[in-house]
Design a protein around this motif. Structure first.
Motif, mmCIF file in Angstrom:
data_model
loop_
_atom_site.group_PDB
_atom_site.id
_atom_site.type_symbol
_atom_site.label_atom_id
_atom_site.label_comp_id
_atom_site.label_asym_id
_atom_site.label_seq_id
_atom_site.Cartn_x
_atom_site.Cartn_y
_atom_site.Cartn_z
ATOM 1 N N ALA A 169 4.376 3.580 -4.467
ATOM 2 C CA ALA A 169 5.219 2.550 -5.273
ATOM 3 C C ALA A 169 4.686 0.927 -5.153
ATOM 4 O O ALA A 169 4.690 0.335 -6.234
ATOM 5 C CB ALA A 169 6.742 2.689 -5.126
ATOM 6 N N LEU A 170 4.436 0.592 -3.932
ATOM 7 C CA LEU A 170 4.002 -0.565 -3.712
ATOM 8 C C LEU A 170 2.581 -1.165 -3.539
ATOM 9 O O LEU A 170 2.221 -2.128 -3.216
ATOM 10 C CB LEU A 170 4.781 -1.085 -2.306
ATOM 11 C CG LEU A 170 6.400 -0.884 -2.083
ATOM 12 C CD1 LEU A 170 6.660 -1.197 -0.758
ATOM 13 C CD2 LEU A 170 6.900 -1.493 -3.251
ATOM 14 N N SER A 171 1.770 0.129 -3.794
ATOM 15 C CA SER A 171 0.267 0.008 -3.830
ATOM 16 C C SER A 171 -0.126 -0.655 -2.482
ATOM 17 O O SER A 171 -0.873 -1.685 -2.299
ATOM 18 C CB SER A 171 0.035 -1.203 -4.906
ATOM 19 O OG SER A 171 0.334 -0.455 -6.103
ATOM 20 N N ILE A 172 0.413 -0.058 -1.301
ATOM 21 C CA ILE A 172 -0.083 -0.480 0.024
ATOM 22 C C ILE A 172 -0.338 0.983 0.671
ATOM 23 O O ILE A 172 0.105 1.964 0.477
ATOM 24 C CB ILE A 172 0.994 -1.119 0.784
ATOM 25 C CG1 ILE A 172 2.240 -0.634 0.833
ATOM 26 C CG2 ILE A 172 1.011 -2.541 0.072
ATOM 27 C CD1 ILE A 172 3.314 -1.281 1.844
ATOM 28 N N PRO A 173 -1.191 0.670 1.754
ATOM 29 C CA PRO A 173 -1.559 2.164 2.479
ATOM 30 C C PRO A 173 -0.322 2.495 3.243
ATOM 31 O O PRO A 173 0.586 1.703 3.580
ATOM 32 C CB PRO A 173 -2.495 1.537 3.411
ATOM 33 C CG PRO A 173 -3.175 0.171 3.170
ATOM 34 C CD PRO A 173 -1.969 -0.307 2.400
ATOM 35 N N VAL A 174 -0.256 3.858 3.687
ATOM 36 C CA VAL A 174 0.749 4.551 4.234
ATOM 37 C C VAL A 174 0.929 3.710 5.782
ATOM 38 O O VAL A 174 2.168 3.709 6.094
ATOM 39 C CB VAL A 174 0.697 6.030 4.298
ATOM 40 C CG1 VAL A 174 1.553 6.546 5.259
ATOM 41 C CG2 VAL A 174 0.759 6.718 3.125
ATOM 42 N N GLY A 175 -0.122 3.478 6.351
ATOM 43 C CA GLY A 175 0.089 2.765 7.593
ATOM 44 C C GLY A 175 0.747 1.420 7.554
ATOM 45 O O GLY A 175 1.492 0.958 8.485
ATOM 46 N N SER A 176 0.469 0.788 6.387
ATOM 47 C CA SER A 176 1.291 -0.462 6.158
ATOM 48 C C SER A 176 2.748 -0.362 5.973
ATOM 49 O O SER A 176 3.488 -0.693 6.555
ATOM 50 C CB SER A 176 0.774 -1.149 5.172
ATOM 51 O OG SER A 176 -0.638 -1.617 5.295
ATOM 52 N N VAL A 177 3.067 1.067 5.456
ATOM 53 C CA VAL A 177 4.414 1.297 4.971
ATOM 54 C C VAL A 177 5.054 1.404 6.510
ATOM 55 O O VAL A 177 6.302 0.872 6.603
ATOM 56 C CB VAL A 177 4.488 2.441 4.175
ATOM 57 C CG1 VAL A 177 6.011 3.011 4.038
ATOM 58 C CG2 VAL A 177 3.984 2.121 2.689
ATOM 59 N N ARG A 178 4.571 2.283 7.175
ATOM 60 C CA ARG A 178 5.068 2.391 8.622
ATOM 61 C C ARG A 178 5.253 1.227 9.490
ATOM 62 O O ARG A 178 6.187 0.902 10.021
ATOM 63 C CB ARG A 178 4.341 3.427 9.351
ATOM 64 C CG ARG A 178 4.024 4.790 8.859
ATOM 65 C CD ARG A 178 3.042 5.589 9.591
ATOM 66 N NE ARG A 178 2.909 6.855 9.036
ATOM 67 C CZ ARG A 178 3.587 7.994 8.818
ATOM 68 N NH1 ARG A 178 4.610 7.930 9.404
ATOM 69 N NH2 ARG A 178 3.196 9.134 8.431
ATOM 70 N N GLY A 179 4.387 0.458 9.342
ATOM 71 C CA GLY A 179 4.507 -0.975 10.067
ATOM 72 C C GLY A 179 5.641 -1.974 9.542
ATOM 73 O O GLY A 179 6.343 -2.500 10.070
#
Length: 196
Positions: A169-179
């Protein structure tokens, strides 16, 4: 959008039970009935997310949601299905909200206008005050989070999306979501510690 004729209305029977994929296929062919089901199914969550992104403004949330739905209708023919329809729609909301935030100038609020707002009668005044203070404190804490931290938190905690769906949805990697979630949760925990 074109108007649906009575002949087309016969085709809409059972659309409420159709999968998102089936609705998208029909909506890509400009089937308004299918798109209405998409709006009915996903519109409320899009609106909730938009209102919270726009710091509680129902007017701005409605504007963002409407613009996102118009954009979705126009963009459906190019939707390739790499993400779920739900995450694609949340991405539309996120982009429209970001556009509005970026282009908006702060508007000063007249304190005298706020003094004229009357509180409705309540059955349990103490509990209502505590509840409203808690919600106000949470909203203030959310408003202070950076844009992506707030977006990730809302999509995870309020809308229940998975890390992968949030990333889509936000066009960012999953690792960035976690951070972003980790940092956002830490800040919120500190800000809301007095409410524990």
């Amino acid at each position: 959008m074109t108007r649906t004729t009575s002949e087309d209305a016969g085709d809409s029977w059972g659309l409420e039970d159709a999968s998102d994929e089936a609705l998208v296929r029909r909506a890509k062919l400009r089937d308004e009935a299918a798109f209405r089901v998409i709006v009915d199914r996903h519109g409320p969550a899009m609106y909730r997310y938009a209102v919270r992104l726009m710091r509680g403004s129902t007017h701005d949330g409605a504007e963002v949601t409407q613009e996102a739905l118009i954009s979705a209708w126009r963009s459906l023919p190019t939707f390739e299905g790499r993400s779920s329809l739900k995450t694609w729609l949340f991405r539309m909301v996120h982009r429209r909200a970001a556009d509005i935030q970026r282009n908006r100038r702060p508007v000063p609020i007249d304190d005298q206008l706020l003094s004229h707002v009357a509180r409705p009668a309540v059955d349990n005044p103490l509990q209502d005050v505590l509840d409203s203070e808690l919600l106000e404190a949470l909203q203030e804490a959310l408003d202070e989070l950076p844009w992506l931290q707030r977006s990730c938190w809302l999509l995870k905690e309020v809308e229940g999306l998975s890390y992968a769906e949030i990333g889509e949805a936000l066009s960012i990697p999953v690792g960035s979501v976690r951070g972003h979630l980790h940092r956002g949760r830490r800040v919120l925990a500190e800000r809301m510690s007095r409410w524990r």
